[in-house]
Enzyme design. Structure first.
Site, PDB file in Angstrom:
ATOM      1  N   GLU B 301       0.823  -1.211   0.000  1.00 23.92           N
ATOM      2  CA  GLU B 301       0.000   0.000   0.000  1.00 23.92           C
ATOM      3  C   GLU B 301       0.856   1.261   0.000  1.00 23.92           C
ATOM      4  O   GLU B 301       0.597   2.215   0.730  1.00 23.92           O
ATOM      5  CB  GLU B 301      -0.961  -0.019   1.201  1.00 23.92           C
ATOM      6  CG  GLU B 301      -1.929  -1.191   1.141  1.00 23.92           C
ATOM      7  CD  GLU B 301      -2.911  -1.266   2.314  1.00 23.92           C
ATOM      8  OE1 GLU B 301      -2.632  -0.693   3.365  1.00 23.92           O
ATOM      9  OE2 GLU B 301      -3.968  -1.905   2.138  1.00 23.92           O
ATOM     10  N   ASP B 380      -8.479  -8.882   4.145  1.00 14.69           N
ATOM     11  CA  ASP B 380      -8.136  -7.802   5.068  1.00 14.69           C
ATOM     12  C   ASP B 380      -9.157  -7.679   6.184  1.00 14.69           C
ATOM     13  O   ASP B 380      -9.936  -6.733   6.195  1.00 14.69           O
ATOM     14  CB  ASP B 380      -8.014  -6.484   4.284  1.00 14.69           C
ATOM     15  CG  ASP B 380      -7.415  -5.371   5.143  1.00 14.69           C
ATOM     16  OD1 ASP B 380      -6.927  -5.667   6.250  1.00 14.69           O
ATOM     17  OD2 ASP B 380      -7.434  -4.221   4.697  1.00 14.69           O
ATOM     18  N   GLU B 408     -12.196  -2.294  12.561  1.00 13.61           N
ATOM     19  CA  GLU B 408     -12.213  -1.548  11.304  1.00 13.61           C
ATOM     20  C   GLU B 408     -13.409  -1.928  10.421  1.00 13.61           C
ATOM     21  O   GLU B 408     -14.151  -1.077   9.964  1.00 13.61           O
ATOM     22  CB  GLU B 408     -10.904  -1.777  10.549  1.00 13.61           C
ATOM     23  CG  GLU B 408     -10.873  -1.088   9.193  1.00 13.61           C
ATOM     24  CD  GLU B 408      -9.541  -1.252   8.483  1.00 13.61           C
ATOM     25  OE1 GLU B 408      -8.637  -1.911   9.044  1.00 13.61           O
ATOM     26  OE2 GLU B 408      -9.407  -0.724   7.364  1.00 13.61           O
TER      27      GLU B 408
END
Lengths: 706, 706
Positions: B301, B380, B408
């Site tokens: 990323e 993820d 998250e």
């Protein structure tokens, strides 16, 4: 192309060669006052470049700039002295609509003997006459030049900057800005060097603009203080703009009495609040005698407003109007009021209706110096929208149409998108029939009974119309990020003078000024690239007027469902069978009924609704056949393949003129076109794939869909 | 419920009443050294509250905490002195796996005469034994208490904080943090008052954690300096954690030699780079002798990594391992490497494959003190994913499984979502067959040939396994925003000790500690609310393992197509006929083939693939019939209606215990449940509407779909 290093800041539409015809001739300025001084300075600068001379009074001249004599029956003639107060509003100015500059922008251009003569209706006409001569170049000195009177259709031609003083953590320094930081502020304070503001003022005057709002309509905490303890910064900016006939406006925070004034309320009917605004406004005019007025975004997208106190928008606007009235200045009150916390499940609410629903009932309640500022379409600056019906619904209210020069939804100055063809359609829209007045004519005429209708040059009045536009500039050295986006900035002022002017002609004018030595091949290429670029953009983005389909937040690039289930009121309702918003009276939200006849009927009927707005007004099956003869789904595929393909052709065309363009400009545009091409293909593929997955209908031509 | 004002900071699972059984008894600590001092301090604090006493050496005692004698054949016994160096790694520590703390966390708990005795395997075992007594409360003093030996399954149990020193303009101070600011830093600098860090250390030790990474794996410019000139701040933090047996780790920037060291390269094979890392690491250990190790996110990323220099991840990790090896410390190298600029049109690329594709070929190339840290699923941290096949593919590489405590993708601590049932499934997954070792057993055993397998208490070794978890705490006064999200933080340490423990039992344990005076009605309600909350969350969000469908960027709330046309590799491929990702070997991306048999076959086959992962592995028509007997589309409707309904029931249940809960806690949870309910209905309606519009198939039960 020279051997000199390129200028740091691009000269836009006033590069030195533009001044050659003037600078090599004898010029006489038969007038006095600040604008006459500005004109003399301009001429002197040109002469120093090209060897001409400024003639003394009574001396020989190829060009004479003068004021119309007072007894001519034309504009009121008053040579201003050099004080600030000379350039101020005032109810006393005869013929001026309330809140408008005194007349005088117009001028007559013609030949007298061997000289070309500009006879200005008033002081500012000297400036505009000068720039008309520049635009005409050698043609201005043609012995056969015919006499013409020029006068702006819109009396107030204002660029609204969405500049923040501080860099906003999400929106940046210039909200929806795509050309760098603010020209005015840097690092939270007024720039020390405001040279560029002077250059900018000159460019704007040359395009016909006469007002600038210096700060964002979303007035954040720091910016609110521009009205009071940071007013000195505004005065400094005003002192620069003033020389070019440009007044400075301020966006204000409706809650300022609370935020700045320590009052417990901002209720517009509270006497303390009214006094605070009156006192504050008096101080503004004591500091800036020619201050232009206020701009307000109230009860919109979280901004404070009169609704907090159970008051109407007329209450709110009239309170500010009362504070401004003694100074003859207007408040522009934005009509962009809607529920931005809508439930997407609620099919009965329609954001397109909101401005009309809110404001039409208030017609007649607004003070004379309130200007209701209406976005040109009912939604929000989409690539294609119908003209807002609010602009035809309030005969007793002064209105401004608001255009968006900054390309928020039209490619963010990464995509080439010459917008005047869209604006021209808006300004030329005849809501009540094909022989009725255009929108521009109606706005210029002012509200019913105002007595400020355009009555031709002989009247000497300044037109009451207001054209506002959200600026697209920043501290980028090309001013607008994409060098060719300068044309949008240029054209907005030109359309405000002559809304019926052909956008293609304005484009050619801009090309002549900006690329003064361009051979026909370059002129032709630029024209071809730019003239249909709005329709090209329309082709590869959201189809048939349905709008949005952009990435939420930053609004760049496609996301078909990005806003579909949000509170923003921006939906397309695509399902496996069809797409579009039913806004008919018969079966939909009734929005079509907000138009006067015949457009209410035209939009209502599937058979008469224009193709390009079909999905704005109707929900139709993918197999619906357009007037063009193709189905909706095939139209989507065809236009998206064609649009992206057209961008590839634009890239090639631009490469073919690499030898004719300043390398800096060429490189910048080349980079932008590459991004535009990537993005156009992304739009093409996402839109096509989305609708293919939904409809299951293959492309009739078998092209790749993912 | 008392008349005293509520404490400013919630005591989490160590409220004073928890210490009553200890504080009212005679306690003797027959050991010396820093951990013994910490234990004495804890006991003294409890006694001061409840009137008990700390007995002198040889005095009478109801509880004795002591170290196992050296000749017992158990853990190596070395009473540490008070210096920092006493609590350090070292190749010299017999029985320790490279890069792991010396053994000693274990302890024996039992009765000797009238006393309960904790016999610690090593110094830190004193602490863990103390907290085991606290957990048991009065039960620890039951004359019938059976002898038990306790030892953690995972030798390194580390919480990774994603704290930034400075507030990141997009990600905030704690990246993916939902509980306020950092416990360590405020306004760009180390907090002056670190009292809460001490309280936090105590809570973590009580849950079984023994390491904390203090900064975000995305190491920004300011945070990079924690490794060098701001190392003093890390040392200060370490000095607080040290008393509770917790070592401090640092996330480092792979480009640090360039960014901090002024080298022209960060090439891991460049001798200057290797020397820079060795010198820098030596300085770290000179300052913090018991420093825990490095954590690295490289080539992921947008982070820098060895790919920049044409090197492998083994090259990169081994370089850092070499710098750490003299100090016996490990580098944790994250396997979260994938192409985040994928073309969504490219159906051949599959992000799920990426970690295995990148890392499996490198098996055997990593140094002994490299720990490859692998997210538990291949994507993820979604609500439902299969266990990452990388965790079974590298027999010669030490690995950590990474869990995400911060919610998250699981409701961001606005939604109640007790995660241990998910973690338990992960840790208990038997990749190679129903009687094969679980993931936890495999990780605890360490790599093949490492000689560090779990061999029971008698061996005295510390288990080689590593369990890492992303922390969910901040400076919120409830630590975790949602007070009930404390249970996730508590459970991660407990599962790291005993991964086969029933998550429902851990929940009850947490309830007993956190609500020490709860009557059965409250205990029952809490248990019922929390125990199935993960499955409830799964029901109303992305269905059947397909994942994502969240708002891009912040990842909260639904957006079915939000990631569908992005470069992130997270797609569901829904069209009018069906949905899901074909990851089979036969017709899809081949990801299913990355598993060993029998799971490769089970996932490959539509008939044996578990329902809850169906859309992760297969693209199926909406009419496909699940093992449950319902169709995919009806399953979507049913679970979404049921999930949202369940949240409404949770609200009612919580209201019914308002009289039994501290009003502060009750109010906070009530607010969160209201938001969860709103959000669950939003999820329900968006998901149902989306799939109804696509499929055209009505709900068999005729419930409202928009």
């Amino acid at each position: 192309m020279t051997d000199l290093p390129p200028p740091v800041i691009h000269p836009a539409w006033l590069p030195p060669p533009t001044w050659r015809p003037l600078g090599s001739r004898r010029v006489r300025v038969d007038a006095s006052g600040p604008f006459a001084d500005t004109v003399r300075d301009e001429v002197s600068r040109a002469c120093s470049l090209f060897g001409g001379s400024l003639s003394p009074a009574g001396g020989p001249a190829d060009l004479i700039l003068t004021l119309a004599p007072e007894d001519s029956g034309a504009a009121p003639r008053s040579v201003p002295d050099a004080s600030d107060a000379a350039f101020r509003f005032g109810p006393a100015a005869p013929g001026a609509a309330p809140g408008f500059p005194a007349a005088g922008d117009g001028f007559r251009l013609g030949r007298r003997g061997t000289a070309t003569v500009v006879t200005a209706d008033g002081p500012s006409g000297l400036l505009y006459g000068l720039f008309e001569v520049i635009r005409r170049g050698e043609g201005a000195f043609d012995p056969a030049l015919a006499d013409e009177h020029h006068e702006p259709a819109f009396g107030l031609r204002v660029l609204d900057h969405w500049d923040n003083v501080d860099v906003h953590p999400v929106m940046g320094q210039v909200e929806r800005g795509y050309a760098g930081g603010s020209l005015f502020w840097h690092a939270g304070r007024l720039r020390d060097d405001l040279t560029r503001v002077g250059d900018y003022a000159r460019l704007l005057a040359a395009s016909g603009i006469n007002a600038v709002t210096v700060n964002n309509v979303n007035v954040h905490a720091g910016e609110a203080h521009l009205l009071t303890d940071r007013l000195g910064e505004v005065a400094t900016i005003a002192s620069i703009f003033r020389r070019y006939g440009i007044r400075v406006h301020l966006s204000i925070d409706f809650a300022a009495p609370v935020v700045l004034g320590d009052l417990p309320t901002a209720d517009p009917l509270d006497p303390r609040v009214r006094r605070w605004w009156a006192d504050t406004t008096d101080r503004v005019f004591a500091t800036i005698p020619d201050f232009g007025g206020y701009l307000v975004k109230a009860d919109s997208e979280g901004r404070p407003g009169p609704f907090t106190y159970g008051r109407t928008h007329a209450d709110g606007a009239d309170m500010l109007a009362a504070a401004l009235a003694p100074h003859g200045a207007p408040v522009r009150w934005r009509a962009f009021v809607y529920n931005h916390r809508q439930d997407w499940r609620d099919r009965s609410t329609d954001r397109a209706r909101a401005a009309h629903d809110h404001f039409a009932p208030l017609d007649g309640q607004f003070a004379d110096n309130v200007i209701l500022q209406v976005k040109h379409g009912p939604m929000d600056f989409q690539t294609r929208e119908p003209v807002s019906p609010v602009l035809f619904a309030m005969r007793h209210t002064r209105q401004a149409v608001e255009l968006q020069v900054t390309q928020e939804y039209t490619g963010q100055q990464k995509h080439l998108c010459y917008l005047p063809p869209m604006w021209s359609e808006v300004l030329g829209f005849r809501a009540t029939g094909d022989s009725a007045p255009t929108l521009a004519e109606r706005l210029s005429a002012g509200p019913a009974g105002s007595g400020s209708a355009v009555e031709g040059a002989a009247s000497g009045r300044t037109a009451a119309g207001v054209l506002s536009a959200v600026a697209n500039v920043g501290d980028d050295r090309f001013w607008t990020g994409h060098p060719l986006a300068q044309a949008n900035l240029y054209a907005v002022g030109r359309l405000a003078w002559a809304p019926d002017r052909d956008p293609a002609a304005i484009l050619d004018e801009w090309i002549s000024l900006t690329f003064p030595d361009a051979p026909p091949r370059l002129r032709h290429t630029l024209h071809t690239l730019m003239d249909d670029s709005w329709r090209t953009y329309e082709h590869y983005t959201a189809p048939l007027g349905v709008g949005f389909m952009v990435r939420p937040g930053h609004h760049y690039g496609p996301d078909v469902d990005g806003y579909e289930y949000t509170p923003w009121g921006t939906y397309h309702f695509a399902d496996r069978d069809g797409v579009g918003v039913d806004r008919t009276v018969a079966t939909g939200t009734g929005f079509a009924g907000q138009y006067p006849a015949p457009w209410s009927d035209r939009y209502e009927s599937l058979s008469s609704c224009p193709d390009e707005l079909l999905l704005f007004f109707h929900h139709v099956p993918y197999t619906h056949v357009l007037h063009s003869g193709t189905t909706v789904i095939q139209h989507i595929y065809d236009t998206h393949f064609a649009g992206a393909q057209r961008v590839a052709e634009m890239q090639s065309a631009w490469q073919s003129v690499a030898d004719l363009v300043d390398p800096d400009v060429h490189a910048r545009v080349t980079g932008r076109l590459a991004e535009q091409h990537r993005s156009a293909e992304e739009w093409r593929d996402q839109i096509n794939t989305y609708f293919h997955r939904k409809s299951g209908i293959p492309d009739a031509k078998g092209r790749p869909i993912h």
